[in-house]
Write an enzyme that holds these catalytic residues in place. Structure first.
Site, PDB file in Angstrom:
ATOM      1  N   GLU A   1     -12.456  20.541  14.611  1.00  0.00           N
ATOM      2  CA  GLU A   1     -12.395  21.152  15.943  1.00  0.00           C
ATOM      3  C   GLU A   1     -10.983  21.050  16.514  1.00  0.00           C
ATOM      4  O   GLU A   1     -10.459  22.013  17.089  1.00  0.00           O
ATOM      5  CB  GLU A   1     -13.399  20.463  16.880  1.00  0.00           C
ATOM      6  CG  GLU A   1     -13.373  20.950  18.323  1.00  0.00           C
ATOM      7  CD  GLU A   1     -13.817  22.399  18.486  1.00  0.00           C
ATOM      8  OE1 GLU A   1     -13.577  22.970  19.567  1.00  0.00           O
ATOM      9  OE2 GLU A   1     -14.394  22.966  17.529  1.00  0.00           O
TER      10      GLU A   1
ATOM     11  N   ASP B   1      -8.195  20.771  14.768  1.00  0.00           N
ATOM     12  CA  ASP B   1      -7.333  21.667  13.984  1.00  0.00           C
ATOM     13  C   ASP B   1      -7.511  23.126  14.403  1.00  0.00           C
ATOM     14  O   ASP B   1      -6.536  23.890  14.473  1.00  0.00           O
ATOM     15  CB  ASP B   1      -7.635  21.523  12.490  1.00  0.00           C
ATOM     16  CG  ASP B   1      -7.209  20.169  11.944  1.00  0.00           C
ATOM     17  OD1 ASP B   1      -6.386  19.500  12.610  1.00  0.00           O
ATOM     18  OD2 ASP B   1      -7.697  19.776  10.871  1.00  0.00           O
TER      19      ASP B   1
ATOM     20  N   SER C   1      18.212  -8.535  20.685  1.00  0.00           N
ATOM     21  CA  SER C   1      17.161  -9.182  19.905  1.00  0.00           C
ATOM     22  C   SER C   1      16.677 -10.410  20.680  1.00  0.00           C
ATOM     23  O   SER C   1      17.252 -10.778  21.700  1.00  0.00           O
ATOM     24  CB  SER C   1      17.695  -9.585  18.534  1.00  0.00           C
ATOM     25  OG  SER C   1      18.840 -10.409  18.688  1.00  0.00           O
TER      26      SER C   1
ATOM     27  N   LYS D   1       3.631  -9.612  18.629  1.00  0.00           N
ATOM     28  CA  LYS D   1       4.902  -9.080  18.109  1.00  0.00           C
ATOM     29  C   LYS D   1       4.567  -8.106  16.971  1.00  0.00           C
ATOM     30  O   LYS D   1       4.261  -8.521  15.856  1.00  0.00           O
ATOM     31  CB  LYS D   1       5.802 -10.215  17.620  1.00  0.00           C
ATOM     32  CG  LYS D   1       7.194  -9.750  17.214  1.00  0.00           C
ATOM     33  CD  LYS D   1       8.087 -10.953  16.868  1.00  0.00           C
ATOM     34  CE  LYS D   1       9.472 -10.484  16.493  1.00  0.00           C
ATOM     35  NZ  LYS D   1       9.501  -9.659  15.288  1.00  0.00           N
TER      36      LYS D   1
ATOM     37  N   LYS E   1       7.673 -16.957  15.467  1.00  0.00           N
ATOM     38  CA  LYS E   1       7.432 -16.328  14.165  1.00  0.00           C
ATOM     39  C   LYS E   1       6.340 -17.104  13.422  1.00  0.00           C
ATOM     40  O   LYS E   1       6.397 -18.339  13.328  1.00  0.00           O
ATOM     41  CB  LYS E   1       8.720 -16.314  13.330  1.00  0.00           C
ATOM     42  CG  LYS E   1       9.904 -15.611  13.994  1.00  0.00           C
ATOM     43  CD  LYS E   1       9.636 -14.142  14.272  1.00  0.00           C
ATOM     44  CE  LYS E   1       9.594 -13.297  13.040  1.00  0.00           C
ATOM     45  NZ  LYS E   1      10.902 -13.000  12.469  1.00  0.00           N
TER      46      LYS E   1
ATOM     47  N   CYS F   1      37.139 -14.882 -11.718  1.00  0.00           N
ATOM     48  CA  CYS F   1      38.567 -14.839 -12.060  1.00  0.00           C
ATOM     49  C   CYS F   1      39.037 -16.021 -12.906  1.00  0.00           C
ATOM     50  O   CYS F   1      40.169 -16.023 -13.402  1.00  0.00           O
ATOM     51  CB  CYS F   1      39.407 -14.769 -10.780  1.00  0.00           C
ATOM     52  SG  CYS F   1      39.329 -16.272  -9.775  1.00  0.00           S
TER      53      CYS F   1
END
Length: 667
Positions: free
Chosen positions: A34, A36, A81, A112, A307, A404
């Site tokens: 319907e 769509d 942040s 989060k 966290k 090196c």
């Protein structure tokens, strides 16, 4: 035509309603067929009568024409942040610091969401621009892709000018369907929903993004001026009323014990959610208290992200390889039997240094415990001695550089071994990679593999050689067609115009970070003035310590470095500071040099606009009232800051007094 106009409005209302039910409430009232059918009806009307296509039409969700690239745009205010907490002790220290500064506090706890941070700008209520977080200062314009997300309103319920921020994510159901489709097509699968969301939002063809069924949760407002909110919880309620989708699994708590209970609840229930979360965000709820606490350079002082403990898995240590960084530090890396950790396959992990290997008794052939530090960087936590095979090998660091052959040294006070050969190939390549990185010269398209090819082909030996590259140099490289070459040469040309601080940071001077590079560039303005500076002068500068001063002077005195700088000059690489020199702003005496605090709701401008104007007049705008504050500009419903200013006898202006002073200057 009136009937057609009515039908278009009806289709808008129905499609928006059904979309909200399906994507936000997860409770559709009609079948997909319907929805769509109605959508295709509207698409057909808009094709035949383009005058009926509006910027907030539901057909926008389908996606538009593919873009050539994403434009980079500066954020109006940085997308900072959050500081991290990993255990109860970290949280209690955060709480203690909060209470010592502002007294009693109420916290807002929010899930989060494990996705991609985005910023959405609305003008007169219409969604006009959406950016990724990027480096926090500059993001990519992904507006067309974000328009395909049904949880993002194309038009707010009120005609406000506002910028909101949130987390775009891929629901687990969408993720499973996407990977099933990729598996059928023999395509590489996404490791986790977060990677899938990030990849989907960076599609140049928004039609592909539309098929990925992303969603979003809004968690903050950039400027609260037009909001009747005194707290984070009230702001989220306001966002709900305006048509945004916020996460309802939030809670107000009165103390840190309430925070810990909330964390315990969602640690055990996180798998029951239809989307991934990787922690809990804790914020001071009161907005005035948030203002009082302010920000560090990187994050707000009034919020922290807890966290979840990292997932630990067991695998086999197959070997230990060494890598050499741009400063010569030799770092051992564990080569592991591939194993899934926190949603991604891990085959390499950090071992940090030789002392850690020996302290944890880690041997080649051992079964080892691996986790992702902060759910990002894989590291070996410990070995399992009881499962050790007889042929396990104790590891010893080499005495000479694997790149090196120069003898390795351990500088006093450091645990790392270091190669001090200035011509070490590995260091030079890492230095080149650093030079083109985002916070340095930011040369798009010049990645690690291309740098390595250029170095191995002897087309570049130092950073200046980058600016001597030609089309003939680049075309023979692997996977470098004409378009990529053209884009890369344009990016190199653009990098010549960077400000001095970008060049200073890009040169990779030991101990000189982004902030110190900015400080030196602003103070000395040109590279030529910096070349004459002494160590004694540098240590007198705020934010420049003894180590930085010594390192900068030693570096710039080196004749090879001076030759390198001249080589850069010969290619017209900018050596001048292009930013605003704060000490040189010639503002009006009414404002210049004064420390000013804004508080309360302003009606004639946003707080951000007021701050920018004050800064342009040489004032310093701060977030908290102290004895050093000169003026407090108090808008409507000014709270604790106004009270504190009155108790300290600080000069107070109303918004109208402030506007009158602006008008006097402009007249």
């Amino acid at each position: 035509m009136a009937d057609l106009s009515s039908r278009v409005n009806e289709l808008h209302d129905l499609l928006n309603q059904y979309s909200y039910e399906y994507y936000v409430e997860d409770n559709p009232s009609v079948p997909d067929s319907e929805y769509d059918k109605l959508l295709h009806e509207l698409i057909k009307i808009e094709e035949e009568h383009p005058e009926y296509k509006t910027v907030d039409s539901p057909t926008v969700r389908v996606g538009g024409e593919a873009q050539a690239s994403f434009k980079k745009v500066n954020h109006d205010t940085p997308m900072l942040s959050l500081g991290n907490a990993f255990n109860e002790d970290d949280l209690r220290k955060f709480d203690q610091r909060i209470r010592e500064q502002i007294g009693n506090v109420e916290y807002m706890c929010e899930l989060k969401i494990d996705g991609l941070a985005v910023s959405l700008k609305y003008v007169d209520g219409y969604f006009v621009q959406g950016l990724t977080r990027g480096d926090g200062t500059t993001g990519e314009d992904i507006t067309e892709n974000l328009k395909t997300i049904h949880a993002i309103p194309l038009k707010m319920k009120e005609p406000l000018n506002v910028e909101v921020r949130g987390e775009a994510y891929m629901p687990r159901r969408s993720f499973l369907r996407l990977n099933e489709e990729k598996e059928k097509n023999d395509e590489q699968l996404f490791a986790n929903p977060r990677n899938a969301a990030a990849g989907s939002l960076r599609q140049l063809d928004s039609k592909l993004t539309a098929k990925r069924k992303l969603s979003v949760f809004i968690y903050s407002v950039n400027d609260f001026t037009d909001f009747n909110a005194r707290s984070q919880s009230e702001a989220l309620d306001e966002l709900d009323k305006l048509g945004f989708t916020t996460n309802k699994n939030r809670a107000r708590v009165n103390n840190i014990d309430g925070v810990l209970e909330y964390i315990e609840k969602w640690t055990s229930q996180r798998e029951s959610l239809p989307y991934d979360i990787d922690g809990i965000v804790i914020k001071v709820n009161d907005l005035d208290q948030q203002d009082e606490m302010g920000f560090t350079q990187k994050s707000p002082r009034w919020a922290i992200a807890y966290k979840f403990p990292a997932e630990e898995v067991v695998t086999k240590l197959l070997d230990i390889e060494l890598s050499i960084g741009r400063t010569g530090v030799v770092t051992p890396t564990a080569i592991l039997e591939p194993v899934k950790v926190a949603g991604t396959t891990v085959s390499r992990a950090s071992l940090h240094n030789e002392d850690l290997i020996h302290d944890r008794d880690i041997r080649i052939g051992d079964s080892v415990v691996v986790k992702k530090a902060g759910d990002i960087i894989p590291e070996v936590v410990r070995s399992i001695p009881e499962r050790r095979p007889e042929d396990a090998v104790t590891y010893h660091m080499p005495t000479h550089c694997p790149s090196c052959g120069h003898e390795l040294v351990r500088i006093e006070g450091e645990v790392a071994l270091r190669c001090i050969n200035p011509k070490c190939q590995a260091q030079l390549v890492e230095g080149l990679i650093h030079f083109v990185s985002r916070q340095a010269m930011n040369i798009d398209g010049l990645g690690t593999k291309i740098i390595q090819q250029l170095y191995q082909s002897e087309l570049i030996k130092d950073v200046a050689d980058i600016f001597y590259l030609t089309e003939e140099d680049l075309l023979p490289l692997d996977r470098m067609g004409q378009k990529k070459v053209d884009n890369l040469l344009a990016a190199i040309q653009q990098a010549k115009d960077n400000s001095l601080e970008n060049l200073l940071f890009g040169l990779g001077i030991r101990h000189l970070g982004v902030k110190a590079s900015q400080v030196l560039a602003e103070k000395y303005e040109t590279i030529d003035r910096l070349l004459t500076v002494t160590e004694a002068e540098l240590v007198e500068i705020h934010d420049i310590g003894d180590k930085v001063a010594q390192s900068v002077v030693t570096y710039l005195e080196n004749e090879d470095i001076r030759a390198l700088i001249q080589k850069l000059k010969d290619k017209h690489v900018n050596m001048i500071y292009k930013g605003i020199k704060t000490s040189d702003i010639e503002g009006h005496p009414e404002f210049s040099g004064k420390t000013i605090v804004l508080t309360g709701k302003l009606h004639q401008m946003t707080r951000n606009e007021a701050s920018k104007w004050l800064a342009s007049q040489g004032a310093k705008v701060t977030s908290s009232v102290t004895k050093n504050t000169d003026v407090v500009i108090a808008g409507e419903d000014a709270g604790s800051k106004l009270t504190k200013a009155q108790s300290l006898g600080i000069e107070i202006w109303t918004e109208q007094q402030f506007v009158d002073k602006q008008n006097e200057l402009n007249s």
